[in-house]
Scaffold this motif. Sequence first.
Motif, PDB file in Angstrom:
ATOM      1  N   UNK A  89       0.835  -1.206   0.000  1.00  0.00           N
ATOM      2  CA  UNK A  89       0.000   0.000   0.000  1.00  0.00           C
ATOM      3  C   UNK A  89       0.869   1.257   0.000  1.00  0.00           C
ATOM      4  N   UNK A 131      -1.137   4.271  -1.866  1.00  0.00           N
ATOM      5  CA  UNK A 131      -2.442   4.310  -1.200  1.00  0.00           C
ATOM      6  C   UNK A 131      -2.332   4.857   0.213  1.00  0.00           C
ATOM      7  N   UNK A 154      -1.253  -3.229 -10.381  1.00  0.00           N
ATOM      8  CA  UNK A 154      -1.397  -4.115  -9.226  1.00  0.00           C
ATOM      9  C   UNK A 154      -2.636  -4.975  -9.332  1.00  0.00           C
ATOM     10  N   UNK A 196      -4.727  -6.664  -6.615  1.00  0.00           N
ATOM     11  CA  UNK A 196      -4.825  -6.712  -5.169  1.00  0.00           C
ATOM     12  C   UNK A 196      -5.317  -8.074  -4.689  1.00  0.00           C
ATOM     13  N   UNK A 241      -7.854  -8.754  -2.695  1.00  0.00           N
ATOM     14  CA  UNK A 241      -9.300  -8.957  -2.785  1.00  0.00           C
ATOM     15  C   UNK A 241      -9.763  -8.741  -4.213  1.00  0.00           C
ATOM     16  N   UNK A 280     -11.056  -6.857  -6.772  1.00  0.00           N
ATOM     17  CA  UNK A 280     -11.227  -5.405  -6.829  1.00  0.00           C
ATOM     18  C   UNK A 280     -11.793  -4.922  -8.150  1.00  0.00           C
ATOM     19  N   UNK A 281     -12.360  -5.815  -8.939  1.00  0.00           N
ATOM     20  CA  UNK A 281     -13.005  -5.390 -10.175  1.00  0.00           C
ATOM     21  C   UNK A 281     -14.341  -4.739  -9.837  1.00  0.00           C
ATOM     22  N   UNK A 282     -14.816  -3.870 -10.710  1.00  0.00           N
ATOM     23  CA  UNK A 282     -16.108  -3.227 -10.491  1.00  0.00           C
ATOM     24  C   UNK A 282     -17.212  -4.222 -10.855  1.00  0.00           C
ATOM     25  N   UNK A 283     -18.005  -4.569  -9.834  1.00  0.00           N
ATOM     26  CA  UNK A 283     -18.997  -5.626 -10.050  1.00  0.00           C
ATOM     27  C   UNK A 283     -20.189  -5.181 -10.874  1.00  0.00           C
ATOM     28  N   UNK A 317      -5.645  -6.411 -16.362  1.00  0.00           N
ATOM     29  CA  UNK A 317      -6.032  -5.018 -16.159  1.00  0.00           C
ATOM     30  C   UNK A 317      -4.832  -4.216 -15.696  1.00  0.00           C
ATOM     31  N   UNK A 345     -17.150  -3.555  -1.679  1.00  0.00           N
ATOM     32  CA  UNK A 345     -16.468  -4.167  -2.809  1.00  0.00           C
ATOM     33  C   UNK A 345     -14.995  -3.804  -2.841  1.00  0.00           C
ATOM     34  N   UNK A 346     -14.661  -2.715  -2.227  1.00  0.00           N
ATOM     35  CA  UNK A 346     -13.302  -2.224  -2.179  1.00  0.00           C
ATOM     36  C   UNK A 346     -12.693  -2.115  -3.560  1.00  0.00           C
ATOM     37  N   UNK A 347     -13.482  -1.615  -4.494  1.00  0.00           N
ATOM     38  CA  UNK A 347     -12.962  -1.398  -5.837  1.00  0.00           C
ATOM     39  C   UNK A 347     -12.592   0.061  -6.053  1.00  0.00           C
ATOM     40  N   UNK A 396      -5.714   9.230   2.382  1.00  0.00           N
ATOM     41  CA  UNK A 396      -4.485   8.587   1.932  1.00  0.00           C
ATOM     42  C   UNK A 396      -3.362   8.863   2.925  1.00  0.00           C
TER      43      UNK A 396
END
Lengths: 288, 249
Positions: free
Chosen positions: A49, A54, A82, A84, A86, A88-91, A149, B88-90, B248
């Motif tokens: 991170x 981040x 990166x 990640x 989890x 982390x794609x947009x659902x 991606x 979702x942590x996206x 951040x």
Amino acid sequence: MLNDIIVTENLTKNYGKIGAVQDLNLNVHSGETFGFLGPNGAGKTTTIRVLTTLTKPTSGRAWVNGFDVVKEPDNVKKEFGIAQQHMSLDRDLNVKENLQLHARLHHLESSERKRRIVELLDYVELTEQADRMVMALSGGMQKRVMIVRALIHRPNILFLDEPTVGLDAQTRRRLWELIRRLNRDGTTIFLTTHYIEEAEALCQRVGIIHQGRLIALGKPLELRQKLGLFTVETLANNTDTQYHYFSDRAAAKSYVQNLPPELKTIIIRESNLEDVFVELTGQKVSED
Amino acid sequence: MLNTLRDTYSVLWVDLRVLRRHWLRTLATSLVNPLLYLVAFGYGLGSGISFEGYSYLEFVIPGIIALTAMTISFSGAGQKLNVDRLFFRSFDECLMSPISLYSLIIGKALIGVVRGLISSTAFLLVGFAISPSLKINILFITVLVLSCFVFSFFGVLVAFLAKSHRDMSTVSSLVLLPMTFLSGTFFSLSQIPEALRIVLYLLPLTHSSQCLRAATLGQPFPWLSLLALLGFGVFFFLASMKVLKKASV
């Protein structure tokens, strides 16, 4: 060093009283696959991170391809991609749209976007899935989408945070092949894992992290040589397994020949990074 | 500058794709509340009542437009952002792209504005059919767009501050709902005792509904209210920037 693409200098990150990362000094060579190995909670994700801008370090510094992560975050962001830990794609979007978003955010021109997406989906054999919603894909496919991606803007570095967690053995092997291919094609890979076999299978160099501190850094073979290339495990009736390390098989064998006969189990095997970790910390890497 | 515009559009683009997939359902559900208010209060309770010299229908329609703009803009901007961030942590994907915080916040607010304008316009057409004396002029459009921005930035701010989904709905219940009913939307504030009236003027929707009503009914325009509305917008925008910058760390 001239060809160090990631460098940290006394990097420290505290969350309140919790010292997630303490005085980290590591360097990653350009073009290698570097593994950050340690149990859950050791500080691997925190380190990533910081490197991916981040979160800011509490003290110390870090550079990604020469750019300071605090002072030049926008330049840093162009240097890495990166995947990640989890999903982390947009659902709310399908596979192609997720890739398009990343391409737009990284300023690719419209025609290049299309070309790159077709090229990358083909690279990981997901062309058929382009229009499917991401939640309709299997875990392994989702990982592959996250990885390509990350590569859309042709970054020099790919961060993979626990890339094969939750995947079955076969999918894991396939992903390992993909990672090896990416490295051969020129991308520096920084991966974190708590799987010993993964670090040993993929990484030219590893850094072992424990409770926020780097406790070993080097090639897996070197780390094992320092410990002793061969391990003898002995198990008696009411005691824990004992471990002894030797520099070669002959030394291990002669030790075994002199052991008392009541020992139930005696195993001679090659040492691995788990042994290195246990010797340094008194704990196993994979507590689960 | 061009980069910022392009990046803002990229951020908005995601939500536009999502909207495109579900636009009919989104539009239909957003019209239920305002139409119910119109029927229940406008026709049901309000026939025979008049405020400030206007029929109740003429009075209440701009109020309903204002509250529709508020609720739809707030949730339009805030809901997906909140879910993406917490659940979702996206959202990290946006934070790790080389785009400015301005683009991120304005882009996220814009979908609230788009949705707010679509829903208020849809309801406005209904209102126009019922009460053709409504005037649609530049002032009206300006106030409507500004209102959508104000509540969109508020939605973005709450989405960043909320530590759970319960927080978002708490704000809805404790802040949006009282505003919906009390901010000069359904009844004239001249009916309210002075002390309470002052409190109500601290709420952004009050200014929004007063300005919309004045613009559309040709009443003297409360310029001070427009200024207050602008002030709320700037405040929510700056607060969102501050919260995101701190995140951040």
